[in-house]
Design a protein around this motif. Structure first.
Motif, PDB file in Angstrom:
ATOM      1  N   GLU A 170      -4.757  -8.949  47.316  1.00  0.00           N
ATOM      2  CA  GLU A 170      -4.532  -8.935  48.761  1.00  0.00           C
ATOM      3  C   GLU A 170      -5.795  -8.966  49.615  1.00  0.00           C
ATOM      4  O   GLU A 170      -5.766  -9.424  50.756  1.00  0.00           O
ATOM      5  CB  GLU A 170      -3.655  -7.728  49.116  1.00  0.00           C
ATOM      6  N   PHE A 176       4.043 -13.123  47.408  1.00  0.00           N
ATOM      7  CA  PHE A 176       3.324 -12.638  48.591  1.00  0.00           C
ATOM      8  C   PHE A 176       3.962 -11.393  49.189  1.00  0.00           C
ATOM      9  O   PHE A 176       3.810 -11.109  50.368  1.00  0.00           O
ATOM     10  CB  PHE A 176       3.218 -13.721  49.669  1.00  0.00           C
ATOM     11  N   GLY A 177       4.719 -10.667  48.380  1.00  0.00           N
ATOM     12  CA  GLY A 177       5.329  -9.439  48.873  1.00  0.00           C
ATOM     13  C   GLY A 177       6.807  -9.540  49.150  1.00  0.00           C
ATOM     14  O   GLY A 177       7.534  -8.554  49.063  1.00  0.00           O
ATOM     15  N   GLN A 216       9.216  -9.644  42.044  1.00  0.00           N
ATOM     16  CA  GLN A 216       7.928  -9.052  41.685  1.00  0.00           C
ATOM     17  C   GLN A 216       8.101  -7.750  40.892  1.00  0.00           C
ATOM     18  O   GLN A 216       7.115  -7.102  40.562  1.00  0.00           O
ATOM     19  CB  GLN A 216       7.111  -8.770  42.964  1.00  0.00           C
ATOM     20  N   TRP A 244       7.355  -6.315  53.100  1.00  0.00           N
ATOM     21  CA  TRP A 244       5.965  -6.491  52.724  1.00  0.00           C
ATOM     22  C   TRP A 244       5.551  -7.944  52.836  1.00  0.00           C
ATOM     23  O   TRP A 244       6.278  -8.849  52.414  1.00  0.00           O
ATOM     24  CB  TRP A 244       5.778  -6.085  51.258  1.00  0.00           C
ATOM     25  N   MET A 245       4.391  -8.183  53.397  1.00  0.00           N
ATOM     26  CA  MET A 245       3.745  -9.490  53.299  1.00  0.00           C
ATOM     27  C   MET A 245       2.260  -9.240  53.059  1.00  0.00           C
ATOM     28  O   MET A 245       1.653  -8.409  53.734  1.00  0.00           O
ATOM     29  CB  MET A 245       3.952 -10.311  54.571  1.00  0.00           C
ATOM     30  N   ARG A 246       1.725  -9.945  52.138  1.00  0.00           N
ATOM     31  CA  ARG A 246       0.337  -9.801  51.661  1.00  0.00           C
ATOM     32  C   ARG A 246      -0.546  -8.927  52.557  1.00  0.00           C
ATOM     33  O   ARG A 246      -0.825  -9.278  53.699  1.00  0.00           O
ATOM     34  CB  ARG A 246      -0.291 -11.188  51.519  1.00  0.00           C
ATOM     35  N   ALA A 247      -0.976  -7.798  51.993  1.00  0.00           N
ATOM     36  CA  ALA A 247      -1.779  -6.808  52.699  1.00  0.00           C
ATOM     37  C   ALA A 247      -1.094  -6.274  53.964  1.00  0.00           C
ATOM     38  O   ALA A 247      -1.661  -6.323  55.054  1.00  0.00           O
ATOM     39  CB  ALA A 247      -3.170  -7.339  53.037  1.00  0.00           C
ATOM     40  N   PRO A 248       0.132  -5.754  53.804  1.00  0.00           N
ATOM     41  CA  PRO A 248       0.744  -5.093  54.962  1.00  0.00           C
ATOM     42  C   PRO A 248      -0.209  -3.991  55.451  1.00  0.00           C
ATOM     43  O   PRO A 248      -0.778  -3.272  54.642  1.00  0.00           O
ATOM     44  CB  PRO A 248       2.057  -4.506  54.410  1.00  0.00           C
ATOM     45  N   ALA A 253       4.684  -5.830  40.938  1.00  0.00           N
ATOM     46  CA  ALA A 253       3.505  -6.669  41.173  1.00  0.00           C
ATOM     47  C   ALA A 253       3.281  -6.663  42.682  1.00  0.00           C
ATOM     48  O   ALA A 253       3.622  -7.605  43.390  1.00  0.00           O
ATOM     49  CB  ALA A 253       3.747  -8.089  40.667  1.00  0.00           C
ATOM     50  N   GLY A 254       2.715  -5.597  43.181  1.00  0.00           N
ATOM     51  CA  GLY A 254       2.537  -5.442  44.626  1.00  0.00           C
ATOM     52  C   GLY A 254       1.471  -4.406  44.900  1.00  0.00           C
ATOM     53  O   GLY A 254       1.047  -3.667  43.995  1.00  0.00           O
ATOM     54  N   GLY A 255       1.017  -4.388  46.142  1.00  0.00           N
ATOM     55  CA  GLY A 255      -0.033  -3.448  46.513  1.00  0.00           C
ATOM     56  C   GLY A 255      -1.305  -3.655  45.700  1.00  0.00           C
ATOM     57  O   GLY A 255      -2.103  -2.737  45.526  1.00  0.00           O
TER      58      GLY A 255
END
Ligand code: MOS
Length: 690
Positions: free
Chosen positions: A657, A233-234, A202, A341-345, A499-501
């Motif tokens: 997320e 997905f993180g 990501q 991290w996993m989607r919407a930590p 590509a996160g958060g």
């Protein structure tokens, strides 16, 4: 800026490549290689804690196609071994079951796998501590995202003691595993002291800047390329052990490329996961439902190998008004795989707890769950005192109620039996911060025929970011999307963040927009071919003094079979306020995917831990259940008309997320309305209703 392409559907610009199979993923770059690659296979530890005594490779090396076995005695040395997750094959220590202890290199993937079966790893076993229950916890320096671990406002204890309505319960979420379609995989080539990594990540720039110093080489000697990625997905947000393993193997093979794909089973130990979370939630309220005291004490699990602290109690700091409030995070470091991290930590487990608790408060006070949330709307961000920018939670709830048909819902639980099925409806709020990461750069070059080359080292993990960046560039330049040639996913391109958060489109789009504005200022409407502008977006805009979040409302209908406890979700609706929606098609897919993942978390997902060794025994998609088509009913997504120009020049906020946030709570609130059985532990399986 004027929205012409933004707000309209543009088919995925890479759709044709993907559906015709021409899109090359991380281990499909043979066309770029001048030699047949070696194939790697990872061997992992069987004990949770101990030492590698000896790696007996003699039988494996006798295999005609096995080339080498790398272990801690012969793998290339790293310059920096501080990060124990990434410093693979550097010493004999075993920190969790499933840790990389050796790597087989062979001429074919079949020989690599066979070679791995022939290696005998002798391990010394030490006593391991693997269970969160009963483990000693500590206060970390900070939670994931840099959040403070503890906050304390007002006088919580006094307010709680005198609150007329008091609810105190514990909510829990199990270990959950990201598992994108494409596992972690990479092709690595070490040549003339430089590393090229075709990676499934990501963040191409993030991988390069993490790996280079550990490898002891300059940052510009690592190039990371990731044109197509089969989901993340993180778990692909940060580099993990396998990336370093393949880099070391390529260094050893010096000049010959190496391919490595993590197996599905290894995805459950080597590439991050969401830890089990336990939330102790106390709500003290007036009889009219107004919260006076709110405490969210979150306990999570980390790894002794590397710390990770899920920021579970963070959403309770801003979600509802409460004059007296306390939040905290504690973790236990165990001899287990490294979480990540996993989607919407944070928001995912935290809002599960808070939104079920809100439903319990609604029930205790006899107030409609939507009305209750309206009564607890804060006027400003309770944590900072800053005004909210574009907080439209109540509108989401009201619009959702209208579409879903909330009116006339029976107040009492266990009121509707249709045939053999108890039927109920439930609601929950969703929220996710609007993140903008500084430091993104973009380059625009004028081409012939009023076309433009736009480049940025961003990635598209399958979400459609390549397509929306074309739309943003087109609108920023005032041209048709077809006039934009976009290049992404290569560290040779200008720097881009992860590509996160849910920050990607915000951050990269801002850099592209600002560069386009500068380009127009420099070169005018009809520039000479070849002229170019590169700029770095340091900050947009001065958002200090505002609380920037997206909001949503999730509605569910849940049916529970009165004899078997079977639970079904025929209807699920999410209504969101997420700023301007740049591409309604790809946005809808993101939100539908988030809702589906929330449904999956509500009903199925759970990693079962072996109490002796701490690893997850449900380490494949046959035993780690995720929602399948038959589990998903009428799934609907709507959004409010929004343009948020305080968050980004595009008027958009992130959407990756928020779809998973609150969804499990809505489903289980509906299950409670159907049956009268309150579920506070995910997932809800049939037995809990019997
Ligand atoms: Mo997302 S878990 O920040 O990739």
């Amino acid at each position: 800026m004027e929205a012409r392409s933004m707000g309209t559907v543009l088919d995925r610009v890479d759709g044709r490549e993907k559906v015709t199979g021409r899109a090359a993923y991380a281990v499909e770059h043979d066309g770029a290689l001048d030699q047949a690659p070696l194939h790697g296979w990872l061997l992992t530890s069987t004990t949770a804690k101990g030492r590698v005594l000896r790696v007996d490779a003699s039988d494996a090396l006798a295999h005609p196609e096995v080339v080498a076995i790398l272990d801690h005695t012969n793998a290339p040395r790293l310059a920096d071994t501080e990060d124990h997750e990434l410093a693979v094959l550097q010493d004999d220590r075993i920190g969790f079951r499933g840790q990389i202890v050796a790597l087989v290199l062979a001429e074919t993937i079949e020989a690599a796998r066979e070679g791995a079966r022939l290696v005998r790893v002798h391990e010394e076993v030490a006593g391991a501590e693997v269970r969160l229950e009963g483990a000693e916890t500590y206060t970390p320096e900070a939670a994931n995202g840099g959040f403070e671990t503890d906050t304390d406002q007002g006088d919580l204890d006094t307010a709680w003691a005198s609150a007329p309505v008091r609810l105190k319960h514990t909510y829990a979420t199990p270990p959950e595993f990201n598992n994108p379609m494409e596992p972690h995989a990479a092709t690595a080539l070490w040549r003339d002291g430089s590393l090229t990594l075709w990676d499934s990540t990501q963040a191409v720039h993030g991988v390069a800047s993490t790996l280079a110093p550990m490898l002891g080489i300059d940052r510009d000697r690592v190039r990371v390329i990731a044109p197509y990625i089969g989901g993340g997905f993180g778990c692909k947000g940060l580099p993990h052990g396998p990336e370093m393993a393949v880099a070391l193997a390529a260094r050893w093979a010096d000049g010959r490329p190496v391919k490595l794909a993590v197996t599905r089973q290894q995805m459950f130990g080597l590439t991050g996961y969401r830890t089990r979370t336990v939330s102790h939630l106390s709500i003290g309220a007036e009889p009219d439902g107004r919260i006076v005291a709110l405490e969210h004490a979150a306990v999570g699990q980390s790894s002794k190998v590397k710390e990770f602290v899920e920021q579970t109690a963070v959403p309770a700091r801003m979600m509802y008004a409460a004059p007296h409030r306390r939040t905290s995070h504690r973790v236990a470091a165990l001899d287990v795989a490294v979480p990540s991290w996993m989607r919407a930590p944070g928001e995912m487990p935290g809002m599960f707890a808070l939104e079920v608790a809100m439903d319990e408060l609604a029930e205790a006070t006899g107030i409609d769950p939507i009305e209750l949330r309206e009564r607890n709307e804060p006027e400003v961000d309770p944590e900072t005192g800053n005004p909210f920018n574009n907080r439209r939670l109540v509108e989401c709830l009201q619009r959702g109620a209208e579409i879903f048909g909330w009116e006339g819902r029976p107040t009492e639980p266990r009121a509707t039996l249709e045939g053999e099925w108890w039927v109920g409806t439930g609601v929950a709020s969703a929220t996710y911060p609007s993140s903008f990461f500084p430091g993104n750069a973009a380059r625009i070059v004028a081409l012939d025929d009023d076309r433009y080359a736009v480049s940025i080292g961003a990635v598209d993990i399958g979400t459609g970011s390549r397509t929306v960046l074309v739309q943003i560039a087109a609108d920023a330049l005032g041209v048709d999307p077809a006039a934009v040639d976009l290049a992404i996913a290569d560290t040779d391109l200008p720097k881009a963040t992860v590509a996160g958060g849910s920050s990607g489109t915000n951050s990269w789009g801002t850099a592209i927009t600002q560069t386009a504005q500068q380009f127009r200022a420099d070169h005018g409407e009809h520039p000479d071919p070849g002229v170019e502008t590169t700029t770095t977006a340091e900050a947009y805009p001065d958002t200090a003094g505002h609380a920037l979040h997206s909001f949503g409302a999730v509605f569910a209908e849940t049916r529970v079979h009165r004899l078997t406890g079977e639970i079904r979700v025929p209807r699920l609706l999410g209504v969101y306020s997420v700023g301007r929606v740049i591409n309604p098609m790809t946005a809808r897919s993101q939100l539908l995917g988030g809702l589906t993942m929330g449904l999956s978390a509500a009903l199925f997902e759970e990693g079962y831990q072996d109490p002796r060794f701490g690893h997850v025994v449900t380490q494949d998609l046959a035993s780690y259940h995720v929602a399948s088509h038959a589990d998903v009913g009428d799934l609907r997504v709507e959004w409010l008309d929004d343009v948020d120009e305080l968050s980004t020049p595009m008027g958009s906020r992130g959407i990756g997320e928020i779809g998973i946030v609150g969804t499990a709570a809505a489903i289980l609130n509906a299950a409670s309305h159907a049956t009268g059985v309150r579920v506070r532990d995910l997932p809800a399986t049939a037995d809990v209703f019997l």
